[in-house]
Design a protein around this motif. Structure first.
Motif, PDB file in Angstrom:
ATOM      1  N   VAL A   1     -11.330  50.898  50.729  1.00 17.99           N
ATOM      2  CA  VAL A   1     -10.672  50.249  49.509  1.00 17.99           C
ATOM      3  C   VAL A   1      -9.429  49.537  49.913  1.00 17.99           C
ATOM      4  N   PHE A   2      -9.516  48.248  49.377  1.00 21.41           N
ATOM      5  CA  PHE A   2      -8.244  47.445  49.894  1.00 21.41           C
ATOM      6  C   PHE A   2      -7.334  47.295  48.636  1.00 21.41           C
ATOM      7  N   ALA A   3      -6.148  47.464  48.787  1.00 19.29           N
ATOM      8  CA  ALA A   3      -5.123  47.483  47.789  1.00 19.29           C
ATOM      9  C   ALA A   3      -3.847  47.134  47.943  1.00 19.29           C
ATOM     10  N   ARG A   4      -2.823  46.556  47.274  1.00 10.84           N
ATOM     11  CA  ARG A   4      -1.729  45.990  47.568  1.00 10.84           C
ATOM     12  C   ARG A   4      -0.770  47.220  47.603  1.00 10.84           C
ATOM     13  N   THR A   5       0.030  47.253  48.453  1.00 10.30           N
ATOM     14  CA  THR A   5       1.224  48.281  48.708  1.00 10.30           C
ATOM     15  C   THR A   5       2.577  47.792  48.577  1.00 10.30           C
ATOM     16  N   ARG A   6       2.688  46.503  48.599  1.00 12.61           N
ATOM     17  CA  ARG A   6       4.029  45.971  48.580  1.00 12.61           C
ATOM     18  C   ARG A   6       3.717  44.363  48.024  1.00 12.61           C
ATOM     19  N   GLU A   7       4.926  43.625  48.021  1.00 13.76           N
ATOM     20  CA  GLU A   7       4.681  42.331  47.483  1.00 13.76           C
ATOM     21  C   GLU A   7       4.532  41.274  48.803  1.00 13.76           C
ATOM     22  N   ALA A   8       3.707  40.230  48.607  1.00 16.96           N
ATOM     23  CA  ALA A   8       3.235  39.286  49.634  1.00 16.96           C
ATOM     24  C   ALA A   8       4.790  38.787  50.324  1.00 16.96           C
ATOM     25  N   ALA A   9       4.927  38.722  51.548  1.00 19.48           N
ATOM     26  CA  ALA A   9       6.170  38.087  51.953  1.00 19.48           C
ATOM     27  C   ALA A   9       5.876  37.382  53.363  1.00 19.48           C
ATOM     28  N   GLY A  10       5.928  36.039  53.228  1.00 23.50           N
ATOM     29  CA  GLY A  10       5.686  35.130  54.354  1.00 23.50           C
ATOM     30  C   GLY A  10       4.343  35.222  54.783  1.00 23.50           C
ATOM     31  N   LYS A  11       4.012  35.658  56.115  1.00 22.69           N
ATOM     32  CA  LYS A  11       2.748  35.932  56.565  1.00 22.69           C
ATOM     33  C   LYS A  11       2.187  37.389  56.147  1.00 22.69           C
ATOM     34  N   ASP A  12       3.023  38.147  55.733  1.00 23.35           N
ATOM     35  CA  ASP A  12       2.584  39.599  55.364  1.00 23.35           C
ATOM     36  C   ASP A  12       1.936  39.406  54.086  1.00 23.35           C
ATOM     37  N   PRO A  13       0.554  39.632  53.822  1.00 19.49           N
ATOM     38  CA  PRO A  13       0.071  39.507  52.333  1.00 19.49           C
ATOM     39  C   PRO A  13       0.138  40.985  51.476  1.00 19.49           C
ATOM     40  N   GLY A  14       0.648  41.828  52.322  1.00 18.09           N
ATOM     41  CA  GLY A  14       1.160  43.155  51.444  1.00 18.09           C
ATOM     42  C   GLY A  14      -0.170  43.969  51.175  1.00 18.09           C
TER      43      GLY A  14
ATOM     44  N   LEU B   1      -5.804  39.780  45.338  1.00 11.68           N
ATOM     45  CA  LEU B   1      -6.218  40.997  44.787  1.00 11.68           C
ATOM     46  C   LEU B   1      -4.920  41.947  44.345  1.00 11.68           C
ATOM     47  N   ARG B   2      -5.331  42.673  43.124  1.00 11.22           N
ATOM     48  CA  ARG B   2      -4.283  43.160  42.258  1.00 11.22           C
ATOM     49  C   ARG B   2      -4.458  44.860  42.305  1.00 11.22           C
ATOM     50  N   THR B   3      -5.520  45.304  42.951  1.00  7.55           N
ATOM     51  CA  THR B   3      -5.570  46.620  43.081  1.00  7.55           C
ATOM     52  C   THR B   3      -4.339  47.191  43.517  1.00  7.55           C
ATOM     53  N   LYS B   4      -3.493  48.066  43.228  1.00  7.34           N
ATOM     54  CA  LYS B   4      -2.414  48.541  43.570  1.00  7.34           C
ATOM     55  C   LYS B   4      -2.631  50.049  44.155  1.00  7.34           C
ATOM     56  N   ALA B   5      -1.662  50.419  45.360  1.00  8.39           N
ATOM     57  CA  ALA B   5      -1.508  51.689  45.808  1.00  8.39           C
ATOM     58  C   ALA B   5       0.008  51.876  45.854  1.00  8.39           C
ATOM     59  N   VAL B   6       0.240  53.115  45.504  1.00  2.31           N
ATOM     60  CA  VAL B   6       1.746  53.454  45.478  1.00  2.31           C
ATOM     61  C   VAL B   6       2.097  54.835  46.258  1.00  2.31           C
ATOM     62  N   LEU B   7       3.049  55.031  47.135  1.00  2.00           N
ATOM     63  CA  LEU B   7       3.150  56.221  47.629  1.00  2.00           C
ATOM     64  C   LEU B   7       3.997  57.381  46.760  1.00  2.00           C
ATOM     65  N   ASP B   8       3.522  58.551  46.534  1.00  2.00           N
ATOM     66  CA  ASP B   8       3.936  59.353  45.861  1.00  2.00           C
ATOM     67  C   ASP B   8       4.064  60.794  46.634  1.00  2.00           C
ATOM     68  N   GLY B   9       5.350  60.860  46.952  1.00  2.00           N
ATOM     69  CA  GLY B   9       5.442  62.139  48.029  1.00  2.00           C
ATOM     70  C   GLY B   9       4.368  61.912  49.231  1.00  2.00           C
ATOM     71  N   ASP B  10       3.554  62.803  49.329  1.00  2.00           N
ATOM     72  CA  ASP B  10       2.689  62.715  50.465  1.00  2.00           C
ATOM     73  C   ASP B  10       1.240  62.283  50.217  1.00  2.00           C
ATOM     74  N   GLU B  11       0.953  61.675  48.953  1.00  2.00           N
ATOM     75  CA  GLU B  11      -0.253  60.959  48.721  1.00  2.00           C
ATOM     76  C   GLU B  11      -0.071  59.502  48.069  1.00  2.00           C
ATOM     77  N   TRP B  12      -1.130  59.007  48.206  1.00  2.00           N
ATOM     78  CA  TRP B  12      -1.144  57.305  47.619  1.00  2.00           C
ATOM     79  C   TRP B  12      -1.864  57.559  46.441  1.00  2.00           C
ATOM     80  N   VAL B  13      -1.397  56.703  45.433  1.00  2.00           N
ATOM     81  CA  VAL B  13      -2.035  56.556  44.244  1.00  2.00           C
ATOM     82  C   VAL B  13      -2.490  55.346  43.945  1.00  2.00           C
ATOM     83  N   ILE B  14      -3.940  55.196  43.835  1.00  2.00           N
ATOM     84  CA  ILE B  14      -4.504  53.981  43.554  1.00  2.00           C
ATOM     85  C   ILE B  14      -4.816  53.440  42.179  1.00  2.00           C
ATOM     86  N   ASP B  15      -4.555  52.443  41.708  1.00  2.00           N
ATOM     87  CA  ASP B  15      -5.086  51.890  40.360  1.00  2.00           C
ATOM     88  C   ASP B  15      -5.583  50.670  40.534  1.00  2.00           C
TER      89      ASP B  15
END
Length: 400
Positions: free
Chosen positions: A179-192, A148-162
């Motif tokens: 909603v399932f969203a990517r918050t970080r790059e996948a690394a090893g067994k962590d899909p992010g 999946l490509r939907t992203k969530a970014v932490l901005d202050g005390d809020e998450w911003v989803i696109d």
């Protein structure tokens, strides 16, 4: 009441066998006496009539798998599949109307939500006041959530989803999107991947027109777009970014057993329609059911239905006890959804030209059950899970 087993929260109560028998009987009567006679109305209008929706809510069907502590009936998976086999007997749009509340959306909250999140949403979900929608699938990420490509970014005390989601069940009537969203790059067994609770009226959430599908009229799906959607930090399910992928896999696995049971119910209905037609329709003055080749079709259909029933019950029991929560659900979904396609095809064949006509139940069933091989993971994905799982288990056993 008895203490709930491993597929529910510790210390909660589940419905006793006696109480469940009453729930099952009431549901069967509702399906066969009130819904079956209106299947063509549902198909033609492409919606579930309001009075049937209200009746389903009154029966507790919007929250049958939600624990009693949060206003549901508290059915475990072994009971869930019995109910699903009854619900599969009629238009699959009926079950779809409350399926996400009890299944892949509701179970994420039940099993992974914080106490505050459960208190805020679960009672309203169980009552039907809120329809929860599971927003996972994307144009480039269907059966494999890791893409999946939907992203969530932490901005202050809020998450911003696109991002964008596709084929989201109940999206046009949803009050809450899980909603399932990517918050970080996948690394090893962590899909992010993380999971978020997004109220449908949040600015930036846009739901497209409901899709026109091959079948399952009345079960609405649509695209959902999230553009700069801001939600509080407390909307992160479980309060942890690491919860997401585990929540997705767990909810999908449980849902696969449920879908398998639904397929068995639909297969039973197709068989019943075929038997009734074979016993009453004649060729040259002879009921076609007296012909051996028709009997052979019926025999194959009955064999598939009974095998599916046994498999679903066994896999539900093993999921409930924790014995098998990965391979078994995929086996059940693969076999039962492929089986119902074959049974529906034979039912149309037995009906002959009549079976190709709209408003004949087997024609609708033939179209509706085709989707069961696609959602909750395609048949191809189930084969990969089963085969890969067996090999990994054997490798573990062979390690010194």
């Amino acid at each position: 009441m008895t203490t709930i087993g491993k597929d529910g929260a510790p210390g909660l109560e589940q419905v006793s066998a006696e109480d469940f028998a009453e729930i099952l009987t009431a549901t069967r009567e509702f399906v066969r006496e009130r819904v079956v006679p209106r299947e063509n109305e549902i198909m033609e209008k492409d919606e579930i009539p309001a009075d049937l929706r209200d009746a389903a809510a009154e029966l507790g069907l919007f929250g049958y798998a939600i624990p009693q502590e949060w206003g549901g009936l508290g059915l475990n998976l072994t009971q869930d599949v019995e109910l699903a086999m009854e619900l599969g007997y009629t238009s699959l749009a009926l079950r779809s109307m409350f399926g996400t509340n009890n299944g892949i959306a509701g179970q994420v909250l039940v099993n992974y939500g914080t106490d505050e999140q459960r208190k805020e949403w679960l009672e309203r979900i169980a009552s039907g006041e809120v329809v929860a929608s599971f927003a996972l699938t994307e144009p480039g990420a269907g059966s494999n959530p890791a893409g999946l490509r939907t992203k969530a970014v932490l901005d202050g005390d809020e998450w911003v989803i696109d991002g964008s989601k596709r084929f989201i069940t109940n999206a046009p009537i949803a009050g809450l999107f899980v909603v399932f969203a990517r918050t970080r790059e996948a690394a090893g067994k962590d899909p992010g991947i993380a999971v978020f609770l997004v109220p449908a009226d949040t600015p930036g959430v846009e739901v497209g027109p409901h899709d026109r599908k091959m079948g399952q009229e009345g079960a609405w799906t649509a695209d959902v777009t999230f553009t700069g959607v801001r939600i509080p930090q407390g909307s992160l399910v479980g309060g942890s970014e690491e919860v997401g992928y585990k929540a997705a896999m767990s909810s999908l696995a449980r849902g696969r057993v449920h879908i398998a049971a639904l397929a068995v119910g639909a297969a039973r209905r197709a068989l019943d329609e075929a038997v009734a037609y074979a016993a009453s329709s004649t060729q040259g003055g002879t009921p076609i059911g007296d012909f051996q080749l028709v009997q052979a079709h019926l025999a194959d259909m009955q064999t598939g239905v009974l095998a599916g029933e046994a498999l679903v019950r066994d896999c539900a029991r093993k999921y409930h006890t924790g014995e098998d929560r990965r391979i078994g659900p995929s086996v059940a979904k693969l076999f039962c959804t492929e089986m119902v396609g074959q049974v529906a095809d034979k039912a149309v064949q037995i009906h002959g030209g009549t079976g190709y006509m709209r408003e004949v139940p087997v024609e609708r069933i033939y179209r509706e059950v085709r989707l069961l091989r696609l959602y909750e993971g395609t048949s191809e994905i189930q084969r990969l899970i089963i085969g890969g799982g067996l090999v990994r288990e054997e490798k573990r056993r062979q390690r010194p």
